[in-house]
Design a protein around this motif. Structure first.
Motif, PDB file in Angstrom:
ATOM      1  N   ALA A 143       0.817  -1.223   0.000  1.00  0.00           N
ATOM      2  CA  ALA A 143       0.000   0.000   0.000  1.00  0.00           C
ATOM      3  C   ALA A 143       0.846   1.267   0.000  1.00  0.00           C
ATOM      4  CB  ALA A 143      -0.940  -0.002   1.201  1.00  0.00           C
ATOM      5  N   LYS A 144       2.038   1.213   0.606  1.00  0.00           N
ATOM      6  CA  LYS A 144       2.877   2.414   0.640  1.00  0.00           C
ATOM      7  C   LYS A 144       3.530   2.708  -0.709  1.00  0.00           C
ATOM      8  CE  LYS A 144       3.917   2.427   5.581  1.00  0.00           C
ATOM      9  NZ  LYS A 144       4.978   2.424   6.616  1.00  0.00           N
ATOM     10  N   VAL A 145       3.558   1.690  -1.575  1.00  0.00           N
ATOM     11  CA  VAL A 145       4.119   1.879  -2.917  1.00  0.00           C
ATOM     12  C   VAL A 145       3.015   2.264  -3.900  1.00  0.00           C
ATOM     13  CG1 VAL A 145       5.440   0.806  -4.780  1.00  0.00           C
ATOM     14  CG2 VAL A 145       5.936   0.216  -2.391  1.00  0.00           C
ATOM     15  N   VAL A 146       1.978   1.448  -3.961  1.00  0.00           N
ATOM     16  CA  VAL A 146       0.790   1.735  -4.767  1.00  0.00           C
ATOM     17  C   VAL A 146      -0.416   1.330  -3.923  1.00  0.00           C
ATOM     18  CG1 VAL A 146      -0.425   1.372  -6.930  1.00  0.00           C
ATOM     19  CG2 VAL A 146       2.074   1.214  -6.885  1.00  0.00           C
ATOM     20  N   ASP A 147      -1.285   2.254  -3.627  1.00  0.00           N
ATOM     21  CA  ASP A 147      -2.376   2.011  -2.678  1.00  0.00           C
ATOM     22  C   ASP A 147      -3.622   1.485  -3.383  1.00  0.00           C
ATOM     23  OD1 ASP A 147      -4.115   1.904  -0.591  1.00  0.00           O
ATOM     24  OD2 ASP A 147      -3.955   4.005  -0.024  1.00  0.00           O
ATOM     25  N   PHE A 148      -3.907   0.200  -3.174  1.00  0.00           N
ATOM     26  CA  PHE A 148      -5.122  -0.415  -3.710  1.00  0.00           C
ATOM     27  C   PHE A 148      -6.067  -0.819  -2.579  1.00  0.00           C
ATOM     28  CE2 PHE A 148      -2.285  -1.133  -7.352  1.00  0.00           C
ATOM     29  CZ  PHE A 148      -3.107  -0.767  -8.409  1.00  0.00           C
ATOM     30  N   THR A 149      -5.884  -0.272  -1.397  1.00  0.00           N
ATOM     31  CA  THR A 149      -6.675  -0.703  -0.253  1.00  0.00           C
ATOM     32  C   THR A 149      -8.160  -0.390  -0.407  1.00  0.00           C
ATOM     33  OG1 THR A 149      -6.120   1.364   0.886  1.00  0.00           O
ATOM     34  CG2 THR A 149      -4.761  -0.568   1.379  1.00  0.00           C
TER      35      THR A 149
END
Length: 285
Positions: A92-98
């Motif tokens: 999530a800290k690289v690319v956030d898909f949460t």
């Protein structure tokens, strides 16, 4: 059935597993040019193949090398991204898909699949080499506008894929295609296990080890978008041709998500294991 591509005396053959070992389809009187040809003709050949196996003298192949089951895919592999919650959370800290609500799709160029024991190449422009164990799905007939309920009827079988990824290339371009498509970045195998051999595709342990250290451990029950849902959705307005390979996503535990990251180094050994299918073991070279 368990279907293999093997090399015998420098020539590729399609083989099927029997109790005594592997039998060449040619020795069974079934002529196919390669695994793609078998896939395209599978529904025509299946009953004959089963009959010949049951009535054969079980003369098995000796002195062979197991190759990727589909050495040269007919099209790019279709991939499901961030399809396990733990993988979403760790990246999530690289690319956030949460907060994603829909499936994430991308494709992976495979000029030639890497063998189940092949060497994963080291490129001097890649400084963050990562692993991703995934369940691969192979379609046996064209799928267009299919329903979720009918999608299972298009599946030939399953295999193991290591979706090797160059994270610095992936992030540099802000998309995933090139960073996952370098030559040698798709180890596959050891075989295709036909769908009838898998009692419950959503109850298979899926694991990855690096130098004997367990990095990934989950179960296919944890997939967010199920296989049939992906086939159905992708087939709406787009034909999925027979021979299409779908990589269904990786669980948590990738190198990028570790603190600090533990990317692959030259000399490392990566072992990907999926229950009821087998394992592939690749050294980084």
């Amino acid at each position: 059935m368990r279907l293999y591509t093997v090399e015998v005396n420098g020539k590729e053959q399609v083989a099927v597993e029997v109790k005594e070992g592997l039998m060449s389809l040619a020795d069974l009187g079934i002529e196919v040019s390669d695994m793609n040809d078998l896939i395209l003709r599978y529904e025509e050949i299946e009953s004959m193949l089963l009959e010949k196996i049951n009535n054969s003298s079980n003369v098995v192949i000796k002195d062979y090398k197991v190759l990727a089951p589909v050495p040269v895919p007919m099209q790019d592999i279709v991939c499901l991204g961030v399809n396990y919650k733990e993988h979403i959370d760790e990246t999530a800290k690289v690319v956030d898909f949460t907060k994603k609500e829909d499936a994430v799709y991308f494709s992976k160029r495979v000029n030639r699949s890497n063998n189940p024991d092949g060497v994963i190449p080291v490129y001097d422009f890649v400084d963050s080499l990562d692993y991703e164990v995934e369940l691969g799905v192979i379609l046996k007939k064209d799928a267009f506008q299919v329903s979720v309920d009918d999608a299972k009827n298009y599946i030939l079988g399953y295999t193991i894929i290591n979706d090797v990824s160059a994270r610095n290339i992936q992030l540099k371009h802000q998309q995933w295609y090139r960073g996952k498509s370098l030559d040698g970045y798709t180890p596959m195998g050891p075989c295709i296990v036909t769908a009838d051999e898998i009692e419950d595709v959503y109850n298979l342990s899926i694991e990855c080890y690096v130098n004997g250290e367990q990095r990934q451990r989950s179960n296919t029950a944890c997939m967010i978008t199920k296989i049939e849902e992906a086939i159905s959705e992708l087939s709406q307005g787009m034909t999925l041709k027979a021979g299409t390979i779908i990589a269904t996503g990786t669980p948590g535990g990738v190198a990028m998500g570790m603190k600090p990251p533990k990317f692959l180094q030259k000399g490392d050994t990566v072992r990907c294991v999926i229950e009821n299918i087998g394992e592939i073991v690749n050294k980084v070279g």
